[in-house]
Design a protein around this motif. Structure first.
Motif, PDB file in Angstrom:
ATOM      1  N   LYS A 271       0.835  -1.204   0.000  1.00 40.80           N
ATOM      2  CA  LYS A 271       0.000   0.000   0.000  1.00 40.80           C
ATOM      3  C   LYS A 271       0.875   1.262   0.000  1.00 40.80           C
ATOM      4  O   LYS A 271       0.600   2.225  -0.726  1.00 40.80           O
ATOM      5  N   ALA A 272       1.953   1.231   0.779  1.00 45.06           N
ATOM      6  CA  ALA A 272       2.849   2.400   0.831  1.00 45.06           C
ATOM      7  C   ALA A 272       3.441   2.668  -0.552  1.00 45.06           C
ATOM      8  O   ALA A 272       3.595   3.825  -0.965  1.00 45.06           O
ATOM      9  N   VAL A 273       3.755   1.606  -1.298  1.00 47.84           N
ATOM     10  CA  VAL A 273       4.342   1.778  -2.631  1.00 47.84           C
ATOM     11  C   VAL A 273       3.289   2.248  -3.629  1.00 47.84           C
ATOM     12  O   VAL A 273       3.477   3.254  -4.327  1.00 47.84           O
ATOM     13  N   PHE A 274       2.152   1.558  -3.699  1.00 47.04           N
ATOM     14  CA  PHE A 274       1.202   1.849  -4.775  1.00 47.04           C
ATOM     15  C   PHE A 274       0.271   3.028  -4.469  1.00 47.04           C
ATOM     16  O   PHE A 274      -0.248   3.632  -5.393  1.00 47.04           O
ATOM     17  N   ASP A 275       0.084   3.366  -3.206  1.00 46.67           N
ATOM     18  CA  ASP A 275      -0.655   4.601  -2.901  1.00 46.67           C
ATOM     19  C   ASP A 275       0.199   5.828  -3.232  1.00 46.67           C
ATOM     20  O   ASP A 275      -0.319   6.936  -3.355  1.00 46.67           O
ATOM     21  N   ASN A 276       1.500   5.624  -3.334  1.00 47.91           N
ATOM     22  CA  ASN A 276       2.446   6.737  -3.590  1.00 47.91           C
ATOM     23  C   ASN A 276       3.279   6.444  -4.830  1.00 47.91           C
ATOM     24  O   ASN A 276       4.478   6.730  -4.879  1.00 47.91           O
ATOM     25  N   PHE A 277       2.638   5.864  -5.834  1.00 52.83           N
ATOM     26  CA  PHE A 277       3.389   5.293  -6.949  1.00 52.83           C
ATOM     27  C   PHE A 277       4.166   6.340  -7.757  1.00 52.83           C
ATOM     28  O   PHE A 277       5.289   6.091  -8.188  1.00 52.83           O
ATOM     29  N   ASP A 278       3.577   7.515  -7.962  1.00 50.40           N
ATOM     30  CA  ASP A 278       4.297   8.551  -8.724  1.00 50.40           C
ATOM     31  C   ASP A 278       5.575   8.966  -7.989  1.00 50.40           C
ATOM     32  O   ASP A 278       6.612   9.181  -8.605  1.00 50.40           O
ATOM     33  N   LEU A 290       7.972   2.091 -14.951  1.00 50.92           N
ATOM     34  CA  LEU A 290       7.192   1.019 -14.302  1.00 50.92           C
ATOM     35  C   LEU A 290       5.700   1.265 -14.447  1.00 50.92           C
ATOM     36  O   LEU A 290       5.234   2.400 -14.382  1.00 50.92           O
ATOM     37  N   LYS A 291       4.962   0.176 -14.650  1.00 54.42           N
ATOM     38  CA  LYS A 291       3.492   0.255 -14.753  1.00 54.42           C
ATOM     39  C   LYS A 291       2.873  -0.737 -13.780  1.00 54.42           C
ATOM     40  O   LYS A 291       3.243  -1.915 -13.774  1.00 54.42           O
ATOM     41  N   GLU A 292       1.897  -0.279 -13.024  1.00 55.14           N
ATOM     42  CA  GLU A 292       1.277  -1.128 -12.000  1.00 55.14           C
ATOM     43  C   GLU A 292       0.777  -2.446 -12.576  1.00 55.14           C
ATOM     44  O   GLU A 292       0.989  -3.505 -11.999  1.00 55.14           O
ATOM     45  N   GLU A 293       0.100  -2.368 -13.744  1.00 50.68           N
ATOM     46  CA  GLU A 293      -0.530  -3.587 -14.285  1.00 50.68           C
ATOM     47  C   GLU A 293       0.502  -4.648 -14.663  1.00 50.68           C
ATOM     48  O   GLU A 293       0.218  -5.845 -14.581  1.00 50.68           O
ATOM     49  N   ASP A 294       1.714  -4.209 -15.049  1.00 43.61           N
ATOM     50  CA  ASP A 294       2.768  -5.182 -15.352  1.00 43.61           C
ATOM     51  C   ASP A 294       3.386  -5.738 -14.066  1.00 43.61           C
ATOM     52  O   ASP A 294       3.717  -6.915 -13.969  1.00 43.61           O
ATOM     53  N   MET A 295       3.551  -4.855 -13.105  1.00 42.91           N
ATOM     54  CA  MET A 295       4.268  -5.235 -11.881  1.00 42.91           C
ATOM     55  C   MET A 295       3.563  -6.318 -11.079  1.00 42.91           C
ATOM     56  O   MET A 295       4.204  -7.040 -10.318  1.00 42.91           O
ATOM     57  N   ILE A 296       2.232  -6.403 -11.231  1.00 44.29           N
ATOM     58  CA  ILE A 296       1.528  -7.400 -10.409  1.00 44.29           C
ATOM     59  C   ILE A 296       1.418  -8.761 -11.104  1.00 44.29           C
ATOM     60  O   ILE A 296       0.934  -9.711 -10.490  1.00 44.29           O
ATOM     61  N   LEU A 304       1.403 -15.169  -5.315  1.00 45.46           N
ATOM     62  CA  LEU A 304       1.346 -13.833  -4.701  1.00 45.46           C
ATOM     63  C   LEU A 304       1.154 -13.967  -3.192  1.00 45.46           C
ATOM     64  O   LEU A 304       0.377 -14.804  -2.731  1.00 45.46           O
ATOM     65  N   HIS A 305       1.831 -13.122  -2.440  1.00 42.62           N
ATOM     66  CA  HIS A 305       1.614 -13.070  -0.988  1.00 42.62           C
ATOM     67  C   HIS A 305       0.177 -12.606  -0.718  1.00 42.62           C
ATOM     68  O   HIS A 305      -0.335 -11.716  -1.408  1.00 42.62           O
ATOM     69  N   ASP A 306      -0.462 -13.189   0.286  1.00 41.31           N
ATOM     70  CA  ASP A 306      -1.854 -12.827   0.608  1.00 41.31           C
ATOM     71  C   ASP A 306      -2.039 -11.328   0.841  1.00 41.31           C
ATOM     72  O   ASP A 306      -3.061 -10.755   0.456  1.00 41.31           O
ATOM     73  N   GLY A 307      -1.052 -10.706   1.484  1.00 42.52           N
ATOM     74  CA  GLY A 307      -1.168  -9.270   1.774  1.00 42.52           C
ATOM     75  C   GLY A 307      -1.123  -8.434   0.511  1.00 42.52           C
ATOM     76  O   GLY A 307      -1.805  -7.399   0.405  1.00 42.52           O
ATOM     77  N   ALA A 308      -0.354  -8.894  -0.473  1.00 43.57           N
ATOM     78  CA  ALA A 308      -0.270  -8.183  -1.756  1.00 43.57           C
ATOM     79  C   ALA A 308      -1.575  -8.394  -2.524  1.00 43.57           C
ATOM     80  O   ALA A 308      -2.170  -7.443  -3.041  1.00 43.57           O
ATOM     81  N   ALA A 309      -2.050  -9.650  -2.548  1.00 46.48           N
ATOM     82  CA  ALA A 309      -3.299  -9.957  -3.268  1.00 46.48           C
ATOM     83  C   ALA A 309      -4.455  -9.133  -2.688  1.00 46.48           C
ATOM     84  O   ALA A 309      -5.291  -8.616  -3.436  1.00 46.48           O
ATOM     85  N   ARG A 310      -4.460  -8.982  -1.366  1.00 45.34           N
ATOM     86  CA  ARG A 310      -5.533  -8.205  -0.719  1.00 45.34           C
ATOM     87  C   ARG A 310      -5.537  -6.763  -1.232  1.00 45.34           C
ATOM     88  O   ARG A 310      -6.586  -6.212  -1.582  1.00 45.34           O
ATOM     89  N   TYR A 311      -4.362  -6.153  -1.316  1.00 51.16           N
ATOM     90  CA  TYR A 311      -4.297  -4.767  -1.799  1.00 51.16           C
ATOM     91  C   TYR A 311      -4.686  -4.685  -3.275  1.00 51.16           C
ATOM     92  O   TYR A 311      -5.448  -3.801  -3.673  1.00 51.16           O
ATOM     93  N   TYR A 312      -4.187  -5.612  -4.108  1.00 55.37           N
ATOM     94  CA  TYR A 312      -4.484  -5.565  -5.547  1.00 55.37           C
ATOM     95  C   TYR A 312      -5.977  -5.761  -5.791  1.00 55.37           C
ATOM     96  O   TYR A 312      -6.552  -5.122  -6.681  1.00 55.37           O
ATOM     97  N   LYS A 313      -6.614  -6.612  -4.982  1.00 57.47           N
ATOM     98  CA  LYS A 313      -8.073  -6.810  -5.126  1.00 57.47           C
ATOM     99  C   LYS A 313      -8.810  -5.539  -4.727  1.00 57.47           C
ATOM    100  O   LYS A 313      -9.745  -5.119  -5.389  1.00 57.47           O
ATOM    101  N   GLU A 314      -8.355  -4.941  -3.642  1.00 56.30           N
ATOM    102  CA  GLU A 314      -8.972  -3.697  -3.170  1.00 56.30           C
ATOM    103  C   GLU A 314      -8.940  -2.624  -4.255  1.00 56.30           C
ATOM    104  O   GLU A 314      -9.874  -1.837  -4.396  1.00 56.30           O
ATOM    105  N   ARG A 315      -7.835  -2.596  -5.029  1.00 60.88           N
ATOM    106  CA  ARG A 315      -7.699  -1.610  -6.100  1.00 60.88           C
ATOM    107  C   ARG A 315      -8.430  -2.027  -7.375  1.00 60.88           C
ATOM    108  O   ARG A 315      -8.423  -1.309  -8.364  1.00 60.88           O
ATOM    109  N   GLY A 316      -8.983  -3.257  -7.368  1.00 57.66           N
ATOM    110  CA  GLY A 316      -9.677  -3.756  -8.556  1.00 57.66           C
ATOM    111  C   GLY A 316      -8.734  -4.249  -9.643  1.00 57.66           C
ATOM    112  O   GLY A 316      -9.109  -4.372 -10.806  1.00 57.66           O
TER     113      GLY A 316
END
Ligand code: GLU
Length: 318
Positions: A271-278, A290-296, A304-316
């Motif tokens: 969340k710290a990385v992708f909420d502040n991606f720019d 870097l592009k978010e859609e490629d990075m995941i 995928l780690h569960d904590g990462a999957a949780r954030y990516y799902k939250e972001r859709g």
């Protein structure tokens, strides 16, 4: 695992009655003039900015590189680390260098980062024009523990070479190799690294040197037969002495952890990385594209780690 539960005893905390334990996490990186070090430092910078919310304290020390990081994560000395896509694959599957210790089924992918071309730089006066010309020369093949060294060994095996094919096979760490080449202690250096990188800048500005293409049937086969390798180009004009594109192959840098690091911690870090991606992308020039859609999805062979999957799902995103 450096996770110490420290009871907070500040007046404010006592008043509210909520003592939130601090969580200390470590990220394994690489040499200080590489890009992994910047990855770890940048992630920690963003995590530590949000310390008041989640109480996570992040540090990212310099290490020997990918293989050292994967081993440190396995034994719980590090919580997270940066690793080349080929070594992530082999650690998770217990293949290649990881065959003896077996598969690490606890390894988890978090996201991928920048591309890392297999990069060869030679002194201009060395007479080296192609990878084949390295034979008989003084070459830094890298420190054991680096992913870069491991990938060099894969290329050497593909060509049927051993260390004896070089007049000197140096095992210097990545941060030492540019100076060693410019001091004329080696003719060439080999480093699987993102671009632009401090090491390659140093090697091409402290003395006359140029990038050497890595091509041929063996390299084509490596790239086509393994998902974790791909053909790569180092753009012309990026470094002194090399105005045209340099053809090679490469891997992807990935950020990994394990099931031993809890879901909430990885969620907060992602969340710290992708909420502040720019902001993240501005922390090193190798992150600019870097592009978010490629990075995941790209270059991730462990689940995928569960904590990462949780954030990516939250972001859709998943
Ligand atoms: N890819 C290198 C390795 O795993 C490290 C590159 C860097 O330090 O940026 O050894």
């Amino acid at each position: 695992m450096k996770r110490l539960a420290i009871a907070a005893v500040t007046a404010g905390v006592l008043c509210t009655g909520t003592t939130q334990a601090e969580t200390f996490v470590t990220i394994g990186t690489g040499g200080q003039t590489g890009v992994y070090y910047a990855v770890g430092q940048s992630i920690c910078k963003l995590v530590n900015r949000g310390g008041e919310e989640h109480n996570i304290k992040c540090t990212a020390p310099s290490t020997g590189g990918s293989v050292a990081n994967l081993n440190a994560i396995k034994v719980g000395e590090m919580d997270m680390g940066v690793a080349q896509s080929d070594w992530q694959y082999h650690a998770y599957n217990g293949t290649s260098k990881f065959e003896d210790q077996g598969a690490n089924g606890d390894l988890r992918a978090v996201f991928s980062v920048h591309p890392e071309p297999f990069t060869v730089v030679a002194r201009a006066d060395s007479g080296i024009e192609t990878f084949a010309d390295l034979k008989g020369k003084r070459v830094n093949i890298g420190n054991p523990g680096s992913g870069s060294r491991g990938t060099m060994e894969v290329v050497m095996n593909a060509l049927g070479w051993t260390k004896d094919d070089f007049s000197l096979a140096a095992e210097l760490k990545s941060a030492e190799q540019a100076a060693a080449m410019c001091d004329n202690n080696v003719d060439a250096i080999v480093f699987t690294v993102g671009h632009p990188s401090g090491t390659i800048k140093e090697a091409t500005t402290s003395c006359d040197a140029k990038l050497i293409p890595v091509t041929g049937a063996e390299v084509d086969t490596l790239a086509s037969e393994n998902d974790y390798y791909a053909k790569a180009i180092i753009p012309g004009g990026m470094y002194n002495g090399t105005d045209t594109d340099t053809e090679t192959f490469g891997v992807g840098a990935t950020f990994v952890s394990s099931t031993n690091t809890d879901e909430e911690t990885i969620y907060q870090i992602v969340k710290a990385v992708f909420d502040n991606f720019d902001r993240f992308k501005k922390l090193h020039p190798a992150f600019a594209n870097l592009k978010e859609e490629d990075m995941i999805v790209n270059n991730l062979s462990a689940p995928l780690h569960d904590g990462a999957a949780r954030y990516y799902k939250e972001r859709g995103w998943l």
